[in-house]
Scaffold this motif. Structure first.
Motif, PDB file in Angstrom:
ATOM      1  N   ALA A   1       0.830  -1.059   0.106  1.00 41.98           N
ATOM      2  CA  ALA A   1      -0.108   0.044   0.047  1.00 41.98           C
ATOM      3  C   ALA A   1       0.750   1.334  -0.037  1.00 41.98           C
ATOM      4  CB  ALA A   1      -0.771   0.140   1.344  1.00 41.98           C
TER       5      ALA A   1
ATOM      6  N   TRP B   1      -8.827  -0.476  -3.295  1.00 42.99           N
ATOM      7  CA  TRP B   1      -8.062  -1.051  -2.153  1.00 42.99           C
ATOM      8  C   TRP B   1      -8.978  -2.107  -1.458  1.00 42.99           C
ATOM      9  CZ3 TRP B   1      -3.337   0.497  -1.695  1.00 42.99           C
ATOM     10  CH2 TRP B   1      -2.930   1.723  -2.168  1.00 42.99           C
TER      11      TRP B   1
ATOM     12  N   ARG C   1      -3.727  -4.691   4.582  1.00 42.00           N
ATOM     13  CA  ARG C   1      -3.993  -3.949   3.189  1.00 42.00           C
ATOM     14  C   ARG C   1      -3.336  -4.071   1.864  1.00 42.00           C
ATOM     15  NH1 ARG C   1      -6.665   1.119   2.305  1.00 42.00           N
ATOM     16  NH2 ARG C   1      -5.269   2.744   1.607  1.00 42.00           N
TER      17      ARG C   1
ATOM     18  N   PHE D   1      -4.033  -3.899  -2.727  1.00 41.39           N
ATOM     19  CA  PHE D   1      -5.013  -3.691  -3.836  1.00 41.39           C
ATOM     20  C   PHE D   1      -5.746  -4.743  -4.536  1.00 41.39           C
ATOM     21  CE2 PHE D   1      -2.542  -4.046  -7.725  1.00 41.39           C
ATOM     22  CZ  PHE D   1      -1.213  -4.462  -7.356  1.00 41.39           C
TER      23      PHE D   1
END
Ligand code: GLU
Length: 340
Positions: A236, A252, A268, A270
């Motif tokens: 990220a 995201w 986190r 994508f």
């Protein structure tokens, strides 16, 4: 004496009866064979390109084909899955006519349709059609538990499984490397492993990191976390943010904490959608029958893989579509009220 005569007459009659029975059976046999053959001629075999066997495309394709085959009496289609290298390979092989159906990441479906990014040399494939959207996929980095890797930039100088050409993860990794201005030589080793080989390579210490763009939970991620405590790594940073912002098909996402052994925190990264697609060459009634088979047996479909557990039909039919909706799919969505 005439007892013998009776026996002879009886035997002759039996012979005549048997002859008729055999002739009728023979005729019936031909009749059955002939109708069987004509039924077979109507039965079209459709091949569906998926991914590696420890990913989610393969079981997703298996689930779709199973539901299609269960309703074969209604439409005469037979569906068979094929394990492939993934998105890019599926898009290329549907284009060449080698496969009838495929699953691909929305981002790569979009670029194949428009002939952009890595599909520029081949040009646009405007025959590509969306059948339905499946589930979210996540760009997933898994590092060995004993490594200090905490971000994508920590991959510099490490042994990385970059995926086979034709896989979605390899294509996405190349996009990301271009953005960062890196080359494959920035890794100490770049191994082109099959998806199903990655987890054991990580656990055996042959690589420091594996990369997989995949739905969760997936077999490969389970294997790597359960067998040797591998850690999910966040993806990220600012370069990733720039890639996500420039591309409407990226978003995201967070891999939920607790889904895998030893990874209690959300991770986190994508992601994009996995899309089930075909070519416009697929006849309208066939596309209609395929999506109908999925939605009319939806509870069953949802139970076929844990990554489908939270799927909602309403989301699976909605745009924006990375490639236009197939008219057969659209007709079913409208008739069933899934799309207004
Ligand atoms: N997204 C991966 C690819 O396009 C495949 C993931 C899977 O097999 O589930 O290659």
């Amino acid at each position: 004496m005439w007892r013998l005569c009776y026996t002879a007459v009886f035997l002759r009659q039996m012979k005549i009866i048997m002859k008729y029975v055999l002739r009728t059976a023979w005729l019936l046999g031909w009749l059955l064979l002939a109708t069987g053959q004509s039924a077979q001629a109507e039965n079209r075999l459709l091949s569906l390109g998926t991914g590696g066997v420890t990913g989610v495309y393969y079981p997703a394709g298996g689930a779709i084909c199973r539901l299609v085959n269960l309703t074969r009496q209604q439409h005469g289609i037979r569906c068979a899955v094929e394990s492939t290298r993934g998105s890019v390979a599926n898009l290329e092989r549907v284009r060449s006519g080698e496969l009838d159906l495929g699953i691909a990441e929305s981002y790569w479906l979009f670029h194949a349709y428009h002939g952009s990014e890595r599909f520029q040399p081949a040009g646009s494939d405007t025959k590509l059609r969306t059948l339905l959207t499946l589930y979210p996929e996540y760009f997933t980095l898994l590092a060995r538990s004993d490594s200090a890797i905490r971000s994508f930039d920590d991959l510099r100088g490490k042994r990385v499984s970059i995926g086979k050409p034709g896989s979605g993860q390899r294509a996405t990794l190349e996009t990301l490397l271009r953005k960062k201005g890196w080359r494959l030589a920035d890794f100490s080793e770049a191994l082109e492993l099959e998806p199903a080989e990655q987890a054991s390579a990580l656990c055996d210490g042959r690589i420091d990191v594996m990369i997989y763009t995949v739905g969760h939970p997936s077999g490969a991620t389970k294997e790597a976390t359960r067998e040797c405590g591998s850690r999910l790594v966040e993806v990220a940073d600012d370069d990733v943010a720039a890639v996500v912002e420039q591309n409407p098909y990226y978003r995201w996402v967070s891999i939920p904490g607790g889904l895998y052994d030893g990874n209690p925190q959300d991770t986190r990264t994508f992601g994009m959608s996995a899309v089930f697609f075909a070519s416009s060459e697929l006849p309208e009634p066939a596309a209609y029958a395929i999506v109908k088979a999925v939605f009319e047996q939806f509870d069953r479909f949802r139970r076929l893989h844990p990554a489908f557990a939270r799927l909602e039909p309403g989301h699976m039919v909605k745009g924006p579509y990375a490639a236009p909706l197939h008219p057969g799919a659209e007709r079913y969505f409208r008739e069933s009220g899934l799309l207004n």
